[in-house]
Design an enzyme around this catalytic site. Structure first.
Site: not given
Length: 851
Positions: A160, A546
């Site tokens: 686990c 931009d």
């Protein structure tokens, strides 16, 4: 190449290995720092080394990612440690670059191999130690193949994420460990470390209660599936035996023989399901650690000893079964992106020297080879189409829902699907470096990061578990003394509290959610470089964008054509314009030629006037195709034409005018057009409360025209790269969270300076991609608001999981102390909470929708 050199006197002199002089100069050392890739990462390293006594002639080479300086052995070791403390991995340079004396081994200087961190290059000069560092690197659970010289271990008890975390923390004590890769289904671990560290690494893992075994290859998928089935059968059998123990307790008389028989049955159930838990739990208790296995071991043993053996058996069986289910559920999230591996076929047809086609393994196909893909097949490699036309489904890589037409010269990507027409393409990247391979690698690396919320939860769990253990001990001992509770009742309530205190649900609530979010984004063509950026995106209040290549297509296009005369046929005017434009290599002329249909005529005496345009004879007559300035000089710009040209120029368009020796014949307007997605993306950003700001190096008129088309009110024009970075810093004032979207080299400083930098992944330059935190693979600006929505949803699910985990525990905590909660109910509560948070986190795999 960028370098920075600092020279200072050496304050300590020791005999060097390469000199017989009494006080020779310290030898020059070269250290490679793979993750040092920009000036902002160079700065803390330079400052750290400059401040050390005994370091001289410091030279940092960003291009080669090396740090060279003179230092004696002890100072060299201290310097390596100083760089490592900043969060940077270090390794020896290529052999040719190493100092001759040291490369021979006579210096005896150990090189530290430490994990390469995932860091944000903050242009603001933030403390590098505050950057996200994962040590050692944890890679997701994908089938392992150990690289040469790596240690491959099978750890049967590792099943686990909590136990994976235990091992990872233990490995932090080994600076030689460069990387860890876990495969939970196979229960295998690859440790990349020098061979002389293997025994120590294995011994430390054994101290945790595991039994690591060295193997040469990870188990095959069939073997893993077989082992998992056997484990499931064993746990179901244990659960069945535990039910029998309950029957013994309820159905038979409470006499010594029946009680002994029932306890025996319960012990069998516990042995079937919990021996590994006991082993790991007792090992943790010996080391003074209170992990989930320690709590469960104490609870089960205590319950058995006070006569609650049926519950002890049921608790252990339910716990182990729920752990198995939980582990398999978590794997679904951790391996979500690994499914991309199946998208790229292992073989492709390659043309041989004699013209025949041979099916060849993708990994063996060289760059420059010509491969073929038939309709319905996937591309095995990246390449450039050399023959054929067809529609290609690029959704697996870029997230585009509409197939893209491909022809000679167009790029194709591994994992995409050729839907129609056979295509031949020249291979441009090896199998290990395709766009798909880089996506998988980047997401794997991002999964190794711990997001901010995850770090908070881990710190909380580290305090919470011991606190509840102390509280349980206080109830077991204090309540009988202070409140007169029966001893067995108090001890039983304390044991129930221990089961409730298991931190599993809390600890796994965050990583499964973050990994699901990263995988969902990758499936949609959004590559996020780490959980920290997935969480950070939701906070953005301002976004710099931009213009060229981000909001616009990035290349000029003919957007308007106006014939100015009636006495010359329109077809003739356009043919002459196409003929002249087709002979020029200027981008504006090319756009005019591409935008005009029809055949071109032969041009005689063709010539270009620098800064003005081109001219030539067509059909025996001289024509020019020039700009506004040239037309003025020729005296052919009438008042009406002047007004028309100003009207176009106000919209940010570049103009070319066709004229003969008498008059202007036609006007052609060229512009970098906006992307279809830009306007919608800006609207979505505004709806999310994000203020868009255009940051461009273009002139103010063109910038304003584009901004108006897409719906941006705030524009900063005529900006140099450094100016963009300054504006980002300015926008961040007042505590605002600022993002940046760009695609060019000039955007890199501002991308690094922003909290979250977005780069257009397909069109963006390598420099921009390196500086950015999020790559948009199909250059669709709408992916930016989608990332923000995913970030908001991920954050919401994170806190849902935390509240679920703690809320359920709080309810049963009260029931355990003041009510009638039993131990098996506590197990259902704890493991139920674990499964709830796992399944809730997996919801993110579906992604998010607009709205």
């Amino acid at each position: 190449m960028s370098s920075s050199e600092v020279t200072q006197p050496t304050k300590h002199a020791h005999a060097g290995c390469c000199s017989s002089a009494a006080v020779p100069p310290a030898p020059e050392r070269v250290l490679r720092v793979p993750s040092m890739c920009c000036a902002h990462e160079e700065k803390p390293i330079r400052e750290a080394l400059q401040g050390m006594d005994g370091v001289a002639a410091l030279n940092i080479d960003l291009a080669g990612r090396t740090v060279a300086f003179r230092a004696v052995d002890k100072v060299w070791e201290d310097a390596i440690a100083a760089v490592n403390r900043l969060g940077f991995a270090t390794e020896p340079p290529p052999k040719a670059e190493a100092d001759d004396c040291c490369s021979s081994g006579s210096c005896g200087v150990p090189i530290a191999f430490v994990p390469s961190p995932r860091r944000k290059a903050q242009a603001s000069g933030a403390n590098p130690q505050a950057a996200q560092v994962t040590s050692p690197t944890a890679e997701p659970s994908v089938p392992l193949t150990a690289p040469p010289g790596a240690l491959l271990l099978r750890i049967p008890e590792m099943d686990c994420p909590v136990e994976e975390g235990q091992i990872r923390r233990a490995m932090e004590a080994f600076p030689q460990v460069a990387r860890l890769r876990f495969d939970l289904p196979a229960r295998a671990l690859t440790v990349e470390a020098p061979a002389d560290a293997w025994d120590a690494v294995t011994a430390d893992i054994r101290k945790l209660g595991f039994t690591p075994e060295r193997i040469s290859a990870a188990p095959a998928a069939e073997e893993i599936a077989k082992t998992q089935r056997a484990e499931l059968v064993r746990l179901l059998a244990a659960l069945g035996v535990a039910v029998v123990a309950e029957v013994f307790h309820l159905a038979f008389p409470d006499t010594l023989p029946w009680r002994a028989a029932g306890m025996g049955v319960a012990a069998i159930a516990i042995a079937l399901s919990g021996l590994a838990v006991f082993k790991k739990g007792l090992s943790a208790l010996v080391r003074g650690q209170l992990n989930i296995n320690a709590l469960m071991s104490v609870a089960v043993i205590g319950a058995f000893l006070i006569g609650q053996w049926p519950e002890a058996a049921m608790v252990m069986a339910l716990y182990s079964l729920a752990e198995l289910i939980e582990a398999r559920s978590v794997e679904r999230a951790r391996n979500a992106i690994a499914g991309l591996l199946a998208l790229s076929p292992p073989q492709s047809e390659v043309r041989q020297a004699d013209g025949s086609w041979v099916l060849t393994d993708a990994k063996d196909i060289a760059v420059g080879a010509v491969a073929r893909v038939k309709p319905g097949e996937r591309f095995a490699l990246d390449g450039r189409v050399t023959a054929g036309h067809g529609a290609v489904d690029q959704s697996p890589v870029t997230g585009e829902s509409i197939p893209v037409d491909k022809g000679p010269g167009d790029e194709v990507f591994a994992g995409t699907i050729n839907q129609s027409g056979a295509l031949e393409f020249e291979v441009t990247k090896p199998a290990s470096d395709t766009v798909l391979a880089r996506i998988i690698h980047a997401v794997e690396e991002a999964q190794g990061q711990r997001a901010p919320t995850q770090r908070i939860v881990d710190r909380f769990a580290a305090v919470y578990t011991p606190a509840v253990f102390v509280l349980a001990m206080a109830i077991a001992v204090g309540m009988p003394l202070l409140a007169g509770w029966p001893w067995l009742e108090a001890i039983y309530k304390a044991l129930v509290l221990l089961v409730i205190a298991c931190p599993c649900a809390l600890v796994i609530s965050t990583p499964v959610t973050v990994v699901s979010g990263l995988a969902a984004a990758a499936r949609r063509g959004i590559l996020i470089k780490g959980g920290v950026y997935l969480e950070q995106a939701r906070k953005l209040s301002v976004l710099g964008l931009d213009k060229t290549g981000t909001l616009t297509q990035g290349k000029p296009k003919l957007v308007a054509t106006e014939v100015l005369v009636r006495d010359v046929p329109e077809e003739q005017v356009l043919r002459v314009a196409r003929s002249l434009a087709g002979r020029s290599d200027h981008p504006v002329s090319k756009a005019v030629a591409d935008g005009l249909d029809g055949a071109a005529s032969q041009v005689q005496d063709f010539g270009a006037e620098l800064g003005k345009g081109v001219q030539g004879n067509v059909d025996g007559r001289l024509y020019i195709l020039g700009n506004h300035r040239w037309l003025h000089e020729r005296g052919q710009c009438s008042a009406e034409l002047e007004a028309l040209m100003k009207q176009h120029e106000a919209q940010g368009r570049t103009l070319s005018v066709l004229a003969n020796d008498q008059q202007a014949l036609a006007l052609f307007a060229v512009a970098d057009t906006t992307k279809e997605s830009s306007k919608q993306a800006i609207a979505e950003l505004k709806a999310l409360g994000v203020r868009p700001v255009m940051l461009t190096g273009d002139n103010a008129t063109t910038a304003a025209a584009i901004a108006q088309q897409v719906g941006i009110e705030e524009v900063r024009a005529n900006l140099l790269p450094a100016d963009k970075q300054t504006v980002v810093a300015e926008l961040r004032s007042g505590g605002r969270q600022v993002g940046m979207v760009g695609d060019g080299v000039n955007d890199s400083p501002s991308l690094a300076a922003a909290e979250v930098g977005f780069s257009m992944g397909a069109a963006g330059t390598d420099t921009a991609k390196e500086a950015a935190d999020v790559l948009i693979m199909n250059d669709d600006l709408r992916k930016v608001p989608e990332t923000i929505r995913l970030s908001k949803k991920t954050y919401a699910v994170l806190w849902q999981n935390i509240v679920l985990a703690l809320g359920i525990k709080a309810v049963f905590f009260v029931l355990a102390v003041f009510g009638s909660a039993t131990m098996w109910m506590a197990v259902f509560a704890d493991m139920g909470a674990s499964l709830l948070v796992v399944f809730n986190g997996l919801r993110l795999l579906r992604g998010v929708h607009r709205g």
